[in-house]
Scaffold this motif. Structure first.
Motif, mmCIF file in Angstrom:
data_model
loop_
_atom_site.group_PDB
_atom_site.id
_atom_site.type_symbol
_atom_site.label_atom_id
_atom_site.label_comp_id
_atom_site.label_asym_id
_atom_site.label_seq_id
_atom_site.Cartn_x
_atom_site.Cartn_y
_atom_site.Cartn_z
ATOM 1 N N ALA A 181 0.818 -1.205 0.000
ATOM 2 C CA ALA A 181 0.000 0.000 0.000
ATOM 3 C C ALA A 181 0.850 1.252 0.000
ATOM 4 O O ALA A 181 1.965 1.275 0.531
ATOM 5 C CB ALA A 181 -0.932 0.010 1.217
ATOM 6 N N GLY A 182 0.300 2.303 -0.601
ATOM 7 C CA GLY A 182 0.961 3.597 -0.622
ATOM 8 C C GLY A 182 -0.036 4.702 -0.352
ATOM 9 O O GLY A 182 -1.214 4.589 -0.698
ATOM 10 N N ILE A 183 0.442 5.786 0.274
ATOM 11 C CA ILE A 183 -0.397 6.926 0.617
ATOM 12 C C ILE A 183 0.180 8.162 -0.052
ATOM 13 O O ILE A 183 1.356 8.488 0.117
ATOM 14 C CB ILE A 183 -0.463 7.138 2.138
ATOM 15 N N ALA A 184 -0.660 8.866 -0.811
ATOM 16 C CA ALA A 184 -0.227 10.073 -1.508
ATOM 17 C C ALA A 184 -0.134 11.247 -0.547
ATOM 18 O O ALA A 184 -0.582 11.186 0.594
ATOM 19 C CB ALA A 184 -1.208 10.397 -2.632
ATOM 20 N N GLU A 185 0.445 12.337 -1.026
ATOM 21 C CA GLU A 185 0.471 13.567 -0.254
ATOM 22 C C GLU A 185 -0.960 14.049 -0.041
ATOM 23 O O GLU A 185 -1.769 14.050 -0.965
ATOM 24 C CB GLU A 185 1.256 14.645 -1.003
ATOM 25 N N ALA A 189 3.544 2.569 2.667
ATOM 26 C CA ALA A 189 4.575 3.584 2.425
ATOM 27 C C ALA A 189 3.932 4.926 2.096
ATOM 28 O O ALA A 189 2.958 5.003 1.353
ATOM 29 C CB ALA A 189 5.486 3.152 1.274
ATOM 30 N N ARG A 190 4.494 5.982 2.668
ATOM 31 C CA ARG A 190 4.067 7.333 2.328
ATOM 32 C C ARG A 190 4.866 7.836 1.130
ATOM 33 O O ARG A 190 6.083 7.644 1.067
ATOM 34 C CB ARG A 190 4.282 8.281 3.507
ATOM 35 N N TRP A 191 4.206 8.504 0.202
ATOM 36 C CA TRP A 191 4.875 9.074 -0.958
ATOM 37 C C TRP A 191 6.038 9.970 -0.526
ATOM 38 O O TRP A 191 7.115 9.939 -1.128
ATOM 39 C CB TRP A 191 3.859 9.876 -1.770
ATOM 40 N N SER A 192 5.854 10.722 0.535
ATOM 41 C CA SER A 192 6.879 11.662 0.972
ATOM 42 C C SER A 192 8.111 10.972 1.534
ATOM 43 O O SER A 192 9.150 11.615 1.713
ATOM 44 C CB SER A 192 6.299 12.604 2.035
ATOM 45 N N ALA A 193 8.025 9.660 1.824
ATOM 46 C CA ALA A 193 9.112 8.965 2.514
ATOM 47 C C ALA A 193 9.824 7.929 1.653
ATOM 48 O O ALA A 193 10.667 7.194 2.169
ATOM 49 C CB ALA A 193 8.574 8.295 3.785
ATOM 50 N N ILE A 194 9.524 7.861 0.353
ATOM 51 C CA ILE A 194 10.114 6.783 -0.454
ATOM 52 C C ILE A 194 11.368 7.214 -1.200
ATOM 53 O O ILE A 194 11.936 6.430 -1.968
ATOM 54 C CB ILE A 194 9.089 6.183 -1.436
#
Length: 392
Positions: free
Chosen positions: A259-263, A295-300
């Motif tokens: 899974a991923g989370i956008a800003e 995963a957060r978009w800002s942290a990849i």
């Protein structure tokens, strides 16, 4: 309850959310209440400030910490007919199942269909304590209001799936603007709110019918495999916990999804770009375990760029031989060496090998690729190829 009364609750979230209603029940009965949906997944719980250790028995503790109950506990409670009940149900303790205290279950219903359950700890028999009939009747009225809200949320999520999917996948220009406008209108007061787009991929099957805290849900196309898309309400752009919590719950039934989370963004403009971010973050979570499972978009880091660019396996003539299955260990050695900024001591320690062994392997890498690992551009090319290969 009539449809007119249902519509009268369209703005209930503006006036108070599930937590407010659970706190209201706690105040009415003089005890902490817990709200779960019909799948026994935690939605909200009242504060507990008692010195009674039994008030936090293993079942309540697990529900709060993991947001769900075990199958054994669920079977124990359902055996008392709570799914069919229309009023409070008293359930005795079951120490073998971790239920050290009895419960009072207030079924949460809408139009005869159970939507969830409010749980109260039942005082010891003969103690004379606990809520009386009048307090329980008042609590049931609040439970009915919760049922309206849960049913409304489920219906809204189902109704919005088409608009949400269109907003995520529409082409640029007027088509996208119309889709975003339609979704904003359908969301009502939530249309201008703060949200995060979440991607779970791969996702097999249909979208869940009801996800508490999610404004819209759908299955949307993404490169390689379909993904489950969520539009999660946020209170603050700095606090993604609501998105992470609901995503972690869904991952347990996602069949190996990442899974991923956008800003976060306000309103519905740019949701297609947010979907791309969420999908890229999900790919990064699958490629690099330390980033996942959510995963957060800002942290990849570099995967923000690589995931956007990479849609096919790298086929650079220099790096192609190293990426063959026969040289997997050499590729891993080169990747760790580059991750460690070319510091041989750090890389050897991370790999668990002697420094001379590291130098030997790096020499073989240079022979295979024709690259000079003392040259910055050669290192960049190799590092990009190795990271891109992880994504595919």
């Amino acid at each position: 309850m009539s449809d007119g009364r249902f519509r009268g609750w369209e703005n209930v979230r503006v006036k108070g959310d599930y937590q407010d209603l659970v706190d209201e029940i706690s105040a009415l009965v003089g005890a902490p209440a817990t709200l779960e949906n019909r799948d026994f997944r935690l939605i909200a719980f009242g504060a507990h400030d008692s010195d009674d250790d039994l008030a936090m028995d293993p079942v309540r503790t697990r529900s709060i910490l993991t947001r769900q109950s075990t199958a054994a506990v669920r079977a124990w409670f359902e055996a008392f007919g709570i799914a069919r009940a229309t009023g409070p149900v008293r359930i005795p303790a079951a120490p073998d199942a971790g239920v050290f205290r009895g419960r009072i279950c207030l079924p949460v219903r809408y139009r005869g269909v159970v939507q969830g359950y409010v749980w109260l700890l039942d005082p010891e028999p003969g103690s004379g304590a606990g809520p009386g009939p009048a307090a329980l009747a008042s609590a049931m009225e609040v439970a009915e209001r919760i049922g309206v809200l849960l049913a409304q949320e489920a219906r809204a999520g189902a109704d919005l799936s088409r608009e949400f999917r269109t907003a995520l996948t529409a082409g640029r220009g007027w088509e996208r603007e119309m889709a975003e406008s339609a979704l904003r209108s359908a969301l009502g007061p939530d249309g201008d709110g703060l949200h995060a787009v979440v991607c779970l991929t791969p996702w097999a099957g249909e979208a869940p019918g009801s996800v508490p805290g999610v404004a819209a849900v759908c299955v949307a196309p993404s490169p390689g495999a379909p993904g489950l898309a969520l539009l999660v309400r946020l209170r603050s752009a700095d606090a993604l916990t609501p998105a992470e919590t609901v995503t972690a719950r869904l991952l347990t039934r996602g069949g190996g999804a990442s899974a991923g989370i956008a800003e976060p963004r306000r309103g519905t403009a740019g949701l297609a770009d947010a979907w791309s971010q969420a999908w890229a973050a999900a790919r990064a979570a699958a490629a690099q375990p330390r980033l996942g499972p959510v995963a957060r978009w800002s942290a990849i880091g570099p995967y923000r760029m690589l995931a956007t660019l990479a849609t096919t396996p790298p086929d650079d003539p220099a790096t192609r031989p190293l990426l063959a299955p026969a040289h997997r260990e050499l590729a891993r050695t080169a990747e760790v060496f580059l991750d460690c900024a070319g510091q041989a001591g750090r890389a050897a320690a991370a790999l668990g090998i002697h420094r001379q062994t590291l130098y030997y392997r790096l020499g073989r890498v240079e022979l295979l690729t024709g690259l000079d690992l003392d040259e910055g551009e050669d290192r960049l090319l190799l590092h990009m190829a190795l990271k891109t290969a992880r994504l595919l």
